[in-house]
Every structure is written in structure tokens, then in C-alpha cells.
Design a protein around this motif. Structure first.
Motif, PDB file in Angstrom:
ATOM      1  N   THR A  80       9.146   2.460  -5.959  1.00 35.90           N
ATOM      2  CA  THR A  80       8.485   3.499  -6.758  1.00 35.90           C
ATOM      3  C   THR A  80       8.117   4.706  -5.906  1.00 35.90           C
ATOM      4  O   THR A  80       7.998   5.820  -6.422  1.00 35.90           O
ATOM      5  N   HIS A  81       7.910   4.492  -4.596  1.00 38.27           N
ATOM      6  CA  HIS A  81       7.564   5.561  -3.661  1.00 38.27           C
ATOM      7  C   HIS A  81       8.245   5.264  -2.323  1.00 38.27           C
ATOM      8  O   HIS A  81       8.559   4.105  -2.016  1.00 38.27           O
ATOM      9  N   THR A  82       8.440   6.286  -1.519  1.00 41.65           N
ATOM     10  CA  THR A  82       8.954   6.092  -0.167  1.00 41.65           C
ATOM     11  C   THR A  82       8.553   7.261   0.720  1.00 41.65           C
ATOM     12  O   THR A  82       8.264   8.361   0.219  1.00 41.65           O
ATOM     13  N   LEU A  83       8.520   7.006   2.026  1.00 40.46           N
ATOM     14  CA  LEU A  83       8.383   8.085   2.996  1.00 40.46           C
ATOM     15  C   LEU A  83       9.776   8.546   3.389  1.00 40.46           C
ATOM     16  O   LEU A  83      10.636   7.728   3.725  1.00 40.46           O
ATOM     17  N   ALA A  84      10.005   9.844   3.333  1.00 40.05           N
ATOM     18  CA  ALA A  84      11.312  10.390   3.679  1.00 40.05           C
ATOM     19  C   ALA A  84      11.143  11.458   4.749  1.00 40.05           C
ATOM     20  O   ALA A  84      10.131  12.170   4.786  1.00 40.05           O
ATOM     21  N   THR A  85      12.128  11.560   5.615  1.00 36.30           N
ATOM     22  CA  THR A  85      12.149  12.655   6.585  1.00 36.30           C
ATOM     23  C   THR A  85      12.403  13.955   5.837  1.00 36.30           C
ATOM     24  O   THR A  85      13.402  14.078   5.115  1.00 36.30           O
ATOM     25  N   PRO A 125       0.840  -1.203   0.000  1.00 30.82           N
ATOM     26  CA  PRO A 125       0.000   0.000   0.000  1.00 30.82           C
ATOM     27  C   PRO A 125       0.879   1.258   0.000  1.00 30.82           C
ATOM     28  O   PRO A 125       1.912   1.294   0.672  1.00 30.82           O
ATOM     29  N   THR A 126       0.493   2.260  -0.752  1.00 28.56           N
ATOM     30  CA  THR A 126       1.231   3.524  -0.748  1.00 28.56           C
ATOM     31  C   THR A 126       0.989   4.219   0.589  1.00 28.56           C
ATOM     32  O   THR A 126      -0.159   4.460   0.967  1.00 28.56           O
ATOM     33  N   PRO A 127       2.046   4.533   1.339  1.00 34.24           N
ATOM     34  CA  PRO A 127       1.858   5.064   2.692  1.00 34.24           C
ATOM     35  C   PRO A 127       1.494   6.543   2.705  1.00 34.24           C
ATOM     36  O   PRO A 127       1.633   7.261   1.704  1.00 34.24           O
ATOM     37  N   THR A 128       1.031   6.987   3.843  1.00 36.67           N
ATOM     38  CA  THR A 128       0.692   8.394   4.082  1.00 36.67           C
ATOM     39  C   THR A 128       1.754   9.003   4.995  1.00 36.67           C
ATOM     40  O   THR A 128       2.099   8.407   6.029  1.00 36.67           O
ATOM     41  N   PRO A 129       2.286  10.166   4.653  1.00 31.32           N
ATOM     42  CA  PRO A 129       3.345  10.740   5.496  1.00 31.32           C
ATOM     43  C   PRO A 129       2.833  11.181   6.855  1.00 31.32           C
ATOM     44  O   PRO A 129       1.739  11.731   6.981  1.00 31.32           O
ATOM     45  N   GLY A 130       3.646  10.919   7.874  1.00 30.34           N
ATOM     46  CA  GLY A 130       3.358  11.374   9.219  1.00 30.34           C
ATOM     47  C   GLY A 130       3.993  12.732   9.465  1.00 30.34           C
ATOM     48  O   GLY A 130       4.535  13.363   8.540  1.00 30.34           O
ATOM     49  N   PRO A 131       3.957  13.218  10.706  1.00 25.89           N
ATOM     50  CA  PRO A 131       4.561  14.512  11.025  1.00 25.89           C
ATOM     51  C   PRO A 131       6.037  14.546  10.625  1.00 25.89           C
ATOM     52  O   PRO A 131       6.794  13.608  10.916  1.00 25.89           O
ATOM     53  N   GLY A 132       6.438  15.605   9.930  1.00 22.77           N
ATOM     54  CA  GLY A 132       7.838  15.765   9.541  1.00 22.77           C
ATOM     55  C   GLY A 132       8.262  14.928   8.355  1.00 22.77           C
ATOM     56  O   GLY A 132       9.455  14.902   8.014  1.00 22.77           O
ATOM     57  N   GLN A 133       7.320  14.243   7.702  1.00 21.77           N
ATOM     58  CA  GLN A 133       7.647  13.373   6.579  1.00 21.77           C
ATOM     59  C   GLN A 133       7.038  13.889   5.277  1.00 21.77           C
ATOM     60  O   GLN A 133       6.093  14.683   5.292  1.00 21.77           O
TER      61      GLN A 133
END
Length: 328
Positions: free
Chosen positions: A96-101, A21-29
Motif C-alpha cells: 500500500t506504501h513504499t519508500l522510493a528513491t 509500520p509506515t516508514p519515514t523517508p530518509g535523505p533523497g527518498q
């Protein structure tokens, strides 16, 4: 989204291309759509469980990448949706996608391609920190770059030349030596033609008119370290950058005394964490140098992200000149 997943770090063969699943960014992401990700030597070590950083399992390898911001988390002010950025986060890039700080993302100025950006932060950050900060390189000095045709080696050549130094590039084939000279090296040494240790020392001596190099940039280690250190100039600085040859050398410490020389450790990743303001200033100057045409990543080739295992085999063969970049 799809990602190369490492559930058991026993080597490249254990990686699997998985749908998630494509994630949703959290605080600061931020959520990044990855356009390009470079393959670095630590990316090989980390999937073999040989790197100093061991992420919790499972993880997605790929330390360095560039792409487009598709969503921002709470508190993110300096990035916006649709912006092009580069990021060095240690993991997450081979997807293809990632969560990054968000704090780790470097906004890209206009004209900075995703492929160049994905091959920029680690190699140029390492080489600038090594040469300009740790070695305090000055114009007119001589730098010997070992493993000079690789990612950090080609970056070191360009940075040293931009700083006004004379550069001697040491590499393993005539083709690699020709590449080094094409990007600015003044002299090259094909160390496959100069037997260790004596022949290699003679080649360094000839290239420096007997004086020896003021600075030695060593990402290779192994059997090259001692003959190189024995060749160093008075007050020389020997930069310990890495051990791509596999072996961690043991140097006789009396050599530092005889040459009034310094052994200097280079750990750019920790420098970036411990001295973030100095690192940000350095990266800003490097981005200006890129815009001015003083530096530009050497790209061996790009490969589709789905061919990551073939890319790992290529980088393991020591055939890569500059950087190998995976693209989506």
C-alpha cells in the motif's frame, strides 16, 4: 501499511500479506501511497530466486508502480507532496506504501492514469532502447516481434509503428494475433500453427516476400531463436531482450557471417544506470508520445492487490495480453 513480504524466495506461495509500520523517508527518498503496480516477468523470477538481481531478505516484490507522494525526505527538490509519480525501483511495489528513491520517480503529467503509468516505464523503456537505440530502426524497415502480445511485445509494436516501420507480430493464439493487429501490426503469425523450425521460417519468409525482417525483437528465446535468426535479412539486427520461454538458446555464430547480421544485447536496466541522461531524454520523449496518443499500454485487466497470488498464477499461464496491473 500492508505489503506482500518475501522472506524466503522459494516461489509465490511463500509470499505473505503483512502489516508493517509506515516508514519515514530518509535523505533523497519519498514515501509513496501506491495506487497501481504492474506485474512483470522479472517479478515472477525474483520470488523464485531466478532473477539476475537478488535483493537482501526479506523484501517486497513489485518492480514498477505508480502513486501519490505523501512525504519527502531531505534534499528532495523536484517532487512535492500530493504529486502523482511512476517509479521503477526493482522491488517494493506490491504494497500500500513504499519508500522510493526520488531520482527514480517519473513525475506524471495531467491525464496520465496511475494504471497506465504503472505499466509504462519497464516495457516502453525496454522497447524504445532496443528498437531506437540498439537497433537504430529506420522508417520503412521491417520488424519481427516475438512474444508480441505480452507487455514488451505490445510496446514494441506501437513504438515500431510510430517510427514508420512495418511490423510482423508473432504470438501463440489467434486471439493474441488479433490483439496485435488491433494496435498496429501489419501482419501476424500464429506460431502454434507453424511447426518449428521449418514452418515458422516459411511463415516469416511469406510475410516478408522472401527478404526477411531487418530487425527481430526477441523477448522469448528458447526454440524460436534459431529459426528466426536464420530468417533475418541482410544486415539484420537480432535484439536479445529476454528468455520468457525458459531456455537460453545457443546460436551458431556462422549465421551472423552469412547474413552480415548483428546479435545485439538489450539490457535497459543497466543502460538507465550507466547513461542516466540518455535514459531521461528517452523517457521524456515517450511521455510526449503517450500524450500525443501514439502509444498506450495494453492493459489485460486490473486486480486487487490482495489477489496477487492469483495474478502470479495468471501471468505464469502465459495467458496475459499486454500488462496485468494490481490496484489499491
Amino acid at each position: 501499511m500492508h505489503a506482500w513480504l518475501c522472506e524466503n524466495p522459494t516461489g509465490v506461495d511463500a509470499l505473505t500479506w503483512t502489516e508493517q509500520p509506515t516508514p519515514t523517508p530518509g535523505p533523497g527518498q519519498v514515501l509513496l501511497e501506491i495506487k497501481a503496480a504492474s506485474l512483470n516477468f522479472p517479478d515472477l523470477l525474483i520470488v523464485q530466486n531466478k532473477y539476475q538481481i537478488k535483493p537482501p531478505l526479506p523484501f517486497v516484490p513489485g518492480s514498477e508502480y505508480a502513486g501519490v507522494v505523501r512525504a519527502v525526505g531531505e534534499g528532495v527538490k523536484h517532487l512535492k507532496i500530493g504529486q502523482n509519480v511512476a517509479c521503477l525501483s526493482g522491488t517494493g511495489g506490491f504494497a500500500t506504501h513504499t519508500l522510493a528513491t526520488a531520482a527514480l520517480c517519473m513525475p506524471l503529467p495531467d491525464g496520465f492514469s496511475h494504471v497506465d503509468a504503472a505499466a509504462f516505464i519497464m516495457t516502453y523503456g525496454t522497447s524504445w532502447h532496443a528498437l531506437m537505440d540498439r537497433a537504430q530502426l529506420k522508417a520503412g524497415e521491417t520488424v519481427l516481434v516475438l512474444g508480441a502480445a505480452g507487455g514488451v511485445g505490445t510496446a514494441a509494436i506501437q513504438i515500431a509503428k510510430a517510427a514508420g516501420a512495418k511490423v510482423i507480430a508473432a504470438a501463440s493464439t489467434d486471439e493474441k494475433c488479433a490483439l496485435c493487429e488491433s494496435i498496429g501490426a501489419d501482419i501476424s503469425i500464429n506460431y502454434s500453427k507453424h511447426a518449428l523450425p521449418g514452418g515458422f521460417r516459411d511463415a516469416i519468409k511469406a510475410a516478408t516476400d522472401g527478404k526477411g525482417p531487418d530487425v527481430i525483437y526477441d523477448p522469448v528465446g528458447g526454440d524460436f531463436a534459431e529459426p528466426a535468426f536464420r530468417s533475418i535479412a541482410w544486415r539484420g539486427r537480432y535484439l536479445v531482450v529476454g528468455f520468457a520461454a525458459g531456455g537460453i538458446p545457443a546460436l551458431p555464430l556462422n549465421l551472423t557471417l552469412l547474413k552480415g547480421a548483428s546479435l545485439v544485447g538489450v539490457f535497459w536496466g543497466d543502460f538507465a544506470k550507466r547513461e542516466p541522461q540518455a535514459n531521461a531524454q528517452m523517457m521524456g520523449e515517450l511521455a510526449q508520445w503517450y500524450a500525443q496518443g501514439k502509444i498506450k499500454p495494453v492493459i489485460d485487466q486490473t486486480m486487487p492487490m490482495a489477489e496477487l497470488k492469483a495474478a502470479y498464477a495468471y501471468i505464469g499461464s502465459r495467458g496475459v495480453k499486454g500488462k496485468l496491473v494490481m490496484v489499491n
